[in-house]
Write an enzyme that holds these catalytic residues in place. Structure first.
Site, PDB file in Angstrom:
ATOM      1  N   SER A 267     -14.197  51.683 -60.729  1.00 22.06           N
ATOM      2  CA  SER A 267     -15.458  50.978 -60.498  1.00 22.06           C
ATOM      3  C   SER A 267     -16.452  51.941 -59.869  1.00 22.06           C
ATOM      4  O   SER A 267     -16.061  52.991 -59.339  1.00 22.06           O
ATOM      5  CB  SER A 267     -15.227  49.787 -59.556  1.00 22.06           C
ATOM      6  OG  SER A 267     -16.448  49.187 -59.151  1.00 22.06           O
TER       7      SER A 267
ATOM      8  N   TYR B  75     -11.686  45.433 -52.227  1.00 24.01           N
ATOM      9  CA  TYR B  75     -11.961  45.878 -53.597  1.00 24.01           C
ATOM     10  C   TYR B  75     -12.228  47.380 -53.614  1.00 24.01           C
ATOM     11  O   TYR B  75     -11.707  48.104 -54.475  1.00 24.01           O
ATOM     12  CB  TYR B  75     -13.153  45.102 -54.154  1.00 24.01           C
ATOM     13  CG  TYR B  75     -13.441  45.353 -55.605  1.00 24.01           C
ATOM     14  CD1 TYR B  75     -12.656  44.756 -56.595  1.00 24.01           C
ATOM     15  CD2 TYR B  75     -14.500  46.162 -56.008  1.00 24.01           C
ATOM     16  CE1 TYR B  75     -12.926  44.974 -57.940  1.00 24.01           C
ATOM     17  CE2 TYR B  75     -14.775  46.379 -57.350  1.00 24.01           C
ATOM     18  CZ  TYR B  75     -13.985  45.784 -58.311  1.00 24.01           C
ATOM     19  OH  TYR B  75     -14.244  46.004 -59.642  1.00 24.01           O
TER      20      TYR B  75
END
Length: 253
Positions: free
Chosen positions: A119, A132
């Protein structure tokens, strides 16, 4: 979309989901070249079964795309340990276990390519995204280490780690949040302010990265710009992000 893009190029695809009915719209029109498989990436038995079923149908796994993942919005002190562990089981350990299941066959056949979806948040951190961030940083570190091991051993297997920015998917709507955040507000903010790239655009960039054998792929102008800012400013980017986030991000209840 990555599966559809691969099918459009004439490839054969095994596409997985915890509920196989979720991928029927991909599999049914392409039944000769596509199969749908049940797979919860936190279950090693299901991983082994999915790899075996793919090998049984197609004889080889030439490209493995690790794309399973979801978000969890919570401040560090407010995040539930159980939720963090559950996120890591999917976002990080699912990647590790799938690679361990598929890589030996790639080495044996002397061909293969692994694609791990990290990401933008695997390149820089964001407040309320510590879990995350940690998982996606872990995917990045794992991927880069694996790539070096493959290079050292001269294995005929390539490794690409992908860092997408905001993609117009349901990831924010499917994310979990701490009790003091409103999930709908978080999803609305992501969809309106952050999701700038369409899934089909992202899929094309991923496949192009595979074709070119890139070690790292950025998706979206936001990923490119913020990666440059982080490189140029070092830890100072954290002050910049903190100022912007304090004004723009959804606030706690």
């Amino acid at each position: 979309e990555t599966a559809l893009a691969a099918l459009a190029k004439g490839h054969r695809v095994a596409v997985t989901a915890r509920n196989p009915s979720a991928v029927e719209d991909i599999v049914e029109p392409n039944a000769e070249r596509a199969i749908g498989l049940k797979l919860d990436v936190t279950d090693r038995d299901q991983i082994d079964a999915a790899v075996a079923a793919t090998l049984d149908r197609f004889g080889a796994i030439d490209v493995l795309v690790n794309n399973a993942g979801y978000g969890y919005m919570a401040a560090v002190e407010e995040g539930e340990d159980e939720e963090v562990r559950r996120l890591f089981d999917t976002n990080y350990f699912g990647v590790v276990q799938l690679i361990k299941a598929a890589l030996p066959g790639m080495r044996e056949r002397r061909r293969g390519h692994i694609v791990n979806i990290s990401s933008l948040f695997g390149l820089l951190a964001m407040p309320s995204q510590a879990a995350y961030n940690a998982a996606k940083f872990a995917v990045r570190g794992f991927s880069e280490a694996l790539r070096m091991e493959l290079l050292i051993s001269k294995a005929p297997v390539k490794m690409t780690v992908v860092h997408p920015g905001g993609i117009k998917t349901a990831i924010a709507r499917n994310a979990t949040v701490a009790e003091n955040y409103d999930q709908q507000s978080v999803a609305k903010f992501f969809d309106a302010k952050l999701a700038k790239t369409t899934p089909d655009q992202a899929a094309k960039v991923i496949l192009k990265g595979v074709e070119k054998g890139k070690g790292r792929v950025l998706i979206g102008s936001d990923a490119v710009a913020l990666d440059i800012i982080q490189r140029l400013t070092g830890s100072k980017y954290q002050r910049i992000i903190a100022l912007v986030a304090a004004r723009a991000m959804p606030q706690k209840k």
